[in-house]
Scaffold this motif. Structure first.
Motif, PDB file in Angstrom:
ATOM      1  N   PRO A 149       0.832  -1.202   0.000  1.00 52.04           N
ATOM      2  CA  PRO A 149       0.000   0.000   0.000  1.00 52.04           C
ATOM      3  C   PRO A 149       0.867   1.252   0.000  1.00 52.04           C
ATOM      4  O   PRO A 149       2.067   1.184   0.310  1.00 52.04           O
ATOM      5  CB  PRO A 149      -0.805  -0.127   1.296  1.00 52.04           C
ATOM      6  N   HIS A 150       0.270   2.373  -0.314  1.00 54.77           N
ATOM      7  CA  HIS A 150       1.063   3.598  -0.403  1.00 54.77           C
ATOM      8  C   HIS A 150       1.543   4.072   0.956  1.00 54.77           C
ATOM      9  O   HIS A 150       2.371   4.984   1.049  1.00 54.77           O
ATOM     10  CB  HIS A 150       0.232   4.701  -1.072  1.00 54.77           C
ATOM     11  N   THR A 151       1.044   3.451   2.045  1.00 49.31           N
ATOM     12  CA  THR A 151       1.473   3.840   3.396  1.00 49.31           C
ATOM     13  C   THR A 151       2.668   3.036   3.896  1.00 49.31           C
ATOM     14  O   THR A 151       3.124   3.253   5.014  1.00 49.31           O
ATOM     15  CB  THR A 151       0.307   3.632   4.382  1.00 49.31           C
ATOM     16  N   ILE A 152       3.180   2.122   3.074  1.00 44.38           N
ATOM     17  CA  ILE A 152       4.185   1.178   3.556  1.00 44.38           C
ATOM     18  C   ILE A 152       5.492   1.892   3.916  1.00 44.38           C
ATOM     19  O   ILE A 152       5.929   2.811   3.227  1.00 44.38           O
ATOM     20  CB  ILE A 152       4.438   0.076   2.500  1.00 44.38           C
ATOM     21  N   ARG A 153       6.095   1.461   5.044  1.00 38.92           N
ATOM     22  CA  ARG A 153       7.340   2.076   5.526  1.00 38.92           C
ATOM     23  C   ARG A 153       8.493   1.069   5.585  1.00 38.92           C
ATOM     24  O   ARG A 153       9.650   1.484   5.500  1.00 38.92           O
ATOM     25  CB  ARG A 153       7.128   2.639   6.942  1.00 38.92           C
ATOM     26  N   CYS A 154       8.188  -0.201   5.755  1.00 40.06           N
ATOM     27  CA  CYS A 154       9.223  -1.224   5.879  1.00 40.06           C
ATOM     28  C   CYS A 154       8.854  -2.400   4.985  1.00 40.06           C
ATOM     29  O   CYS A 154       7.711  -2.862   5.005  1.00 40.06           O
ATOM     30  CB  CYS A 154       9.352  -1.705   7.329  1.00 40.06           C
ATOM     31  N   VAL A 207       8.085  -1.550  -8.577  1.00 35.01           N
ATOM     32  CA  VAL A 207       7.036  -1.496  -7.572  1.00 35.01           C
ATOM     33  C   VAL A 207       6.805  -0.035  -7.221  1.00 35.01           C
ATOM     34  O   VAL A 207       7.733   0.703  -6.930  1.00 35.01           O
ATOM     35  CB  VAL A 207       7.443  -2.291  -6.312  1.00 35.01           C
ATOM     36  N   ASP A 208       5.533   0.359  -7.281  1.00 35.77           N
ATOM     37  CA  ASP A 208       5.207   1.749  -6.973  1.00 35.77           C
ATOM     38  C   ASP A 208       5.174   1.962  -5.456  1.00 35.77           C
ATOM     39  O   ASP A 208       5.250   1.028  -4.660  1.00 35.77           O
ATOM     40  CB  ASP A 208       3.847   2.104  -7.580  1.00 35.77           C
ATOM     41  N   HIS A 209       5.029   3.197  -5.078  1.00 35.92           N
ATOM     42  CA  HIS A 209       4.818   3.592  -3.682  1.00 35.92           C
ATOM     43  C   HIS A 209       6.007   3.273  -2.780  1.00 35.92           C
ATOM     44  O   HIS A 209       5.832   2.942  -1.612  1.00 35.92           O
ATOM     45  CB  HIS A 209       3.570   2.912  -3.098  1.00 35.92           C
ATOM     46  N   LEU A 210       7.237   3.334  -3.292  1.00 36.60           N
ATOM     47  CA  LEU A 210       8.394   3.101  -2.441  1.00 36.60           C
ATOM     48  C   LEU A 210       8.943   4.393  -1.845  1.00 36.60           C
ATOM     49  O   LEU A 210       9.884   4.342  -1.055  1.00 36.60           O
ATOM     50  CB  LEU A 210       9.516   2.399  -3.226  1.00 36.60           C
ATOM     51  N   GLN A 268      13.937   5.549  -6.145  1.00 37.44           N
ATOM     52  CA  GLN A 268      12.676   6.028  -5.580  1.00 37.44           C
ATOM     53  C   GLN A 268      12.633   5.825  -4.068  1.00 37.44           C
ATOM     54  O   GLN A 268      11.601   5.473  -3.506  1.00 37.44           O
ATOM     55  CB  GLN A 268      11.500   5.303  -6.238  1.00 37.44           C
ATOM     56  N   LEU A 269      13.770   6.059  -3.401  1.00 36.74           N
ATOM     57  CA  LEU A 269      13.856   5.835  -1.955  1.00 36.74           C
ATOM     58  C   LEU A 269      14.363   7.079  -1.224  1.00 36.74           C
ATOM     59  O   LEU A 269      15.377   7.034  -0.521  1.00 36.74           O
ATOM     60  CB  LEU A 269      14.801   4.661  -1.664  1.00 36.74           C
ATOM     61  N   PRO A 270      13.679   8.206  -1.329  1.00 34.18           N
ATOM     62  CA  PRO A 270      14.202   9.433  -0.723  1.00 34.18           C
ATOM     63  C   PRO A 270      14.231   9.408   0.794  1.00 34.18           C
ATOM     64  O   PRO A 270      14.989  10.167   1.412  1.00 34.18           O
ATOM     65  CB  PRO A 270      13.219  10.501  -1.222  1.00 34.18           C
ATOM     66  N   ASN A 271      13.438   8.552   1.427  1.00 39.91           N
ATOM     67  CA  ASN A 271      13.356   8.530   2.894  1.00 39.91           C
ATOM     68  C   ASN A 271      13.966   7.276   3.506  1.00 39.91           C
ATOM     69  O   ASN A 271      13.730   6.985   4.677  1.00 39.91           O
ATOM     70  CB  ASN A 271      11.883   8.631   3.327  1.00 39.91           C
ATOM     71  N   ILE A 272      14.757   6.555   2.732  1.00 40.08           N
ATOM     72  CA  ILE A 272      15.280   5.284   3.222  1.00 40.08           C
ATOM     73  C   ILE A 272      16.313   5.502   4.327  1.00 40.08           C
ATOM     74  O   ILE A 272      17.191   6.359   4.234  1.00 40.08           O
ATOM     75  CB  ILE A 272      15.886   4.456   2.070  1.00 40.08           C
ATOM     76  N   LEU A 273      16.185   4.724   5.403  1.00 37.58           N
ATOM     77  CA  LEU A 273      17.110   4.779   6.527  1.00 37.58           C
ATOM     78  C   LEU A 273      17.922   3.488   6.642  1.00 37.58           C
ATOM     79  O   LEU A 273      19.089   3.525   7.020  1.00 37.58           O
ATOM     80  CB  LEU A 273      16.338   4.991   7.839  1.00 37.58           C
TER      81      LEU A 273
END
Length: 883
Positions: free
Chosen positions: A571-576, A592-595, A616-621
């Motif tokens: 889903p577009h809310t996915i974080r992990c 895969v969209d919504h990453l 497409q991972l601007p917030n990846i930690l």
């Protein structure tokens, strides 16, 4: 109102990006307002989770609230990261240099339109919080400390008990009850001429318990009867039954409580369902109400706890009782001691049986080491029980196809009786192959459930977690079932995501370890049975299902491209997210969209990862490429400006991109067992680096002292030029475990040695001081200097082992080698120290467990650090005789 220095720097940075002073102050205010809203949002999330199972509308709103809260956190993190990046690059630059820096250009891009983004984030968060607060208030969950009370239990069995006879008999024996030997015991006592004294019930011998303690009772599984042993000297003992929710602790307690042998042994049988609130007054009153009494005086007239306890003390005198405290949650030592105060006045042999799902409770209430750890039912017994739950009144033999499917479903439930009842009810609704296969192919958390069944029962443990532990636990659902978590690896995973709260005078890793121990005490993590000698942990399969159920919109485990999985793409809310498909499936899947919201991404072993994923991972930690088929990292990884943790272990990667050293937020870099054989000098730019594992080369880098947060530097090779001198160690006070300092021959004086400030490195456990030198004449020329240098290398008080190699000084031991300076020292090893002819250790000799000396030999650089040559017996005897 004056603004802080950080705010001043932030405002100046915003102005440097081309924004006027008024707008810069306003923008900074937007950031502060958004930051202030987050604690309230997190508190509201915690409140709403209590009602998520009761209301689908609230569950939807809760998912939306979490998403908007995480969006706000990502936005603020991006600002903080860029601020930190700019500060690092600004060091040593003039204003003109700062204005034209590359990091400021990146920040200008971030600032563009930031007012609108911040305003939108604040408005969205406020709107969702208002909606959630309204629903939470209607459901009565808005009061601080609002609790969801667990269902009340009683001692009455509701049906037959399957497969718990052995656990019942073990528990009964530990309660001091003899098993099947009463008549033989009494006959023996009579033959000995000891009169039988009427006991509490059934003519019990006054010496019965003592005889049982001496061996007259039947022994189970080779264990001694600790309960019987203790009753000879103590009038109250506690036996805990511990296990995860739904495993059958209450049922076992009921089984024991209703056993005729137990009823015969104790004069009073008492049962209290403690549940989530440990209320001494309520518990004491319920105990009193369970005791038969003369007269009709209600205990309600005894208003105070003191009056109730006084009455209980009177009624328990001379009575041997069994008190079951069912479903005990977290309690304090003071509350427990207060509850037990009147219980000590019962007759010798009185017992308390406690059921709990928390190891901390066991540690607090247990008066002896024997406990009943309850696990799932054995496979054969469980299949029989599951079959009865699923087929009900129907004969299983009439449904051969369903029996095979049923066995597969049963094998997924880990022997949990409550899980068998939950799934059995669903299967019994429709005895068709289609229905049963649908349930077989579904995860437990995807199935409909009712209150008091397996997932709600397990989720209570989650709901009672402190908020800082909830996310730490929930994010672990991104890993597959049976994943073996290394202790330190799991903690680093949490730290990288910002889930570990800083505590004064504690490293984040140490706080994280305390988190893990807390989760383990609640049985949310268990020791990995496949690695009993290592610090590795796994989630019980049902606990993993529960973790997935509470993180369904946040964590995604991609394990195949079946029709079911395609219906549930991220889903577009996915974080992990973890990707566990095979290479063929991964190539067919495409992008895969919504990453863009992902904070953590992990690829399974052996996968060929496409460059397009990283764009497409601007917030990846957290990014794990462990075991992936990679020979080089794509340049796009160097654009992940918030990356904290990069794992390239077990890959063929031989070289890292040059721009990787501009990822100033990087804290953990794992390159173990990879093709990376050397590390670039640019690593010293990563000033936030806390943990780094590479094969070699780190010890010879120039300027390693810039990495003041680094905890892993097992070797340091001293050089004579700037950037390689021993003073580089000065500020590296986070170094942990082992430190081997080589070529101390390059240190010229005691003052220079003292610049390393080894005494400040309180996380070190093992220190090796090595003077090895290629010049064989060095020892003869430098004895006095070596002694002075050793004086300057004062170790920290935490040192447990100290190894000195190739020391040829004329003064040993140094003045700091005393017990008061090194209280933890257990091992002192002297290797190739031919100059030491006699060793006298004042105030240390009796404490040091092992003194090892080795023969006079000159080790080469290729000699293993752990190798020890054949001992010189004469020198060893001389040294040992002086201790």
């Amino acid at each position: 109102m004056a603004v802080s220095m950080i705010q001043e720097y932030a405002i100046q940075l915003i102005m440097d990006a081309g924004v006027n002073a008024g707008e810069a102050i306003q923008l900074n205010k937007y950031i502060s307002d958004l930051r202030t809203s987050l604690p309230r949002a997190r508190l509201l999330i915690d409140r709403a989770e209590w009602g998520r199972l009761k209301s689908s509308d609230l569950a939807t709103l809760l998912s939306k609230l979490k998403d908007t809260t995480y969006d706000a956190e990502d936005l603020l993190r991006a600002f903080d990261d860029q601020l930190a990046r700019q500060k690092i690059e600004d060091e040593g630059r003039g204003r003109a240099g700062r204005i034209f820096s590359s990091s400021l250009n990146i920040f200008k891009v971030w600032i563009s339109g930031s007012s609108e983004r911040l305003t939108e984030a604040k408005e969205n968060l406020s709107k969702v919080m208002d909606e959630v607060e309204r629903v939470v208030a209607l459901m009565g969950l808005d009061v601080p400390g609002a609790q969801q009370l667990m269902p009340e239990t009683s001692p009455v069995l509701t049906g037959p008990v399957f497969g718990r006879d052995e656990e019942r008999d073990v528990a009964i024996e530990k309660l001091g009850v003899t098993i099947g030997r009463e008549e033989v015991r009494d006959l023996l006592i009579q033959q000995m001429g000891v009169p039988l004294v009427a006991g509490a019930r059934g003519g019990e011998s006054a010496l019965g318990n003592e005889r049982a303690a001496q061996g007259s009772a039947k022994r189970l599984k080779g264990e001694s009867s600790r309960g019987a042993e203790l009753t000879a000297t103590s009038n109250l003992s506690v036996l805990p039954i511990v296990g995860i929710g739904g495993v059958g602790k209450t049922t076992l307690a009921q089984y024991i409580f209703n056993d005729a042998r137990v009823e015969e042994h104790f004069s009073l049988m008492l049962w209290v369902c403690v549940s989530d609130i440990f209320d001494n007054k309520r518990i004491t009153k319920e105990i009193l109400e369970s005791i038969p009494r003369d007269g009709n005086q209600p205990f309600n007239s005894l208003g105070s706890l003191g009056a109730l306890q006084k009455e209980l003390k009177k009624r328990l005198q001379g009575q041997k009782f069994l008190l079951v405290l069912d479903d005990v949650w977290e309690i304090t030592k003071m509350k427990w001691e207060n509850l037990c105060a009147p219980l000590w006045h019962g007759h010798d042999g009185s017992m308390v049986l406690v059921t709990t799902r928390f190891q901390k409770v066991v540690d607090l209430v247990g008066t002896f080491k024997s406990i009943i750890p309850l696990e799932g039912l054995p496979t054969t017994v469980f299949r029989e029980f599951f079959s009865k739950c699923a087929f009900g009144e129907e004969h299983p033999g009439s449904y051969p196809q369903l029996q095979d499917i049923g066995h597969k479903i049963a094998d997924r439930l880990c022997g949990s009786p409550l899980a068998a009842k939950t799934l059995g009810r669903l299967l019994n609704m429709e005895l068709t192959v289609e229905r049963w296969r649908t349930i077989l192919n579904s995860e437990l958390w995807q199935l409909p459930h009712e209150e008091n069944e397996i997932l709600p029962a397990l989720q209570l443990t989650y709901l009672y977690l402190p908020d800082y532990l909830k996310r730490c636990f929930a994010v672990c659902s991104m890993f597959p079932k049976d994943y073996s978590f290394e202790r330190d690896e799991l903690v680093r995973f949490w730290v990288a995501q910002g889930l570990v709260k800083a505590k004064e005078n504690m490293r984040l890793e140490d706080v994280g370890l305390a988190y893990l121990d807390d989760l383990r005490s609640r049985f949310l993590f268990q020791n990995d049975p496949k690695s009993p000698e290592q610090d590795k942990y796994v989630m019980h399969d049902l606990i993993h299902d529960m973790a997935q159920s509470v993180s369904v919109d946040e964590c995604f485990l991609m394990q195949g491209l079946s029709c079911q999985n395609r219906r549930r793409m991220p889903p577009h809310t996915i974080r992990c997210m973890s990707v566990e498909v095979d290479n063929e499936a991964l190539s067919r899947m495409g992008g895969v969209d919504h990453l863009n919201k992902l904070n953590s991404l992990r690829f399974g072993m052996g996968l060929k990862v496409e460059d397009s994923w990283f764009k497409q991972l601007p917030n990846i930690l957290f990014l794990s490429l462990k075991g992936c088929k990679l020979e080089m990292l794509p340049e796009s990884i160097c654009e992940l400006n918030s990356l904290r943790y990069l794992d390239i272990s077990n890959t063929a990667i031989k070289e890292l991109p040059h721009k990787l050293w501009s990822l100033y937020t990087l804290q953990f870099l794992d390159a173990r067992c990879s093709g990376l054989t050397t590390i670039n000098q640019g690593v010293t730019k990563l000033v936030n680096l806390r943990w780094l594992k590479v094969r070699r080369g780190l010890d010879k880098l120039s300027g390693i002292g810039k990495l003041s947060s680094l905890q892993t530097l097992y070797k340091f090779t001293v050089g004579k030029r700037d950037g390689r001198k021993i003073g580089e160690l000065n500020g590296m006070n986070q170094l942990s475990d082992i430190l081997h300092i080589r070529y101390l021959s390059s240190v010229q004086s005691e003052e220079e040695a003292a610049e390393a400030r080894l005494v400040d490195k309180q996380y070190l456990k093992h220190l090796k001081l090595d003077w090895r030198h290629r010049d064989r004449d060095f020892m003869l020329r430098s004895r006095e200097k070596m002694s002075r240098v050793l004086e300057g290398l004062h170790p920290p008080s935490s040192i447990e082992s100290l190894t000195v190699v190739k020391f040829g000084g004329d003064n040993f031991p140094p003045s700091w080698l005393k017990q008061e300076n090194l209280p933890a020292l257990k091992t002192l090893s002297l290797q190739y120290c031919d100059g030491i002819k006699q060793l006298v250790l004042h105030g240390v000799g009796n404490e040091v467990e092992n003194l090892r000396t080795t023969a006079d030999a000159t080790p080469s650089d290729s000699t293993s650090d752990n190798s020890v040559q054949q001992a010189s017996q004469q020198q060893q005897r001389k040294c040992m005789s002086s201790l």
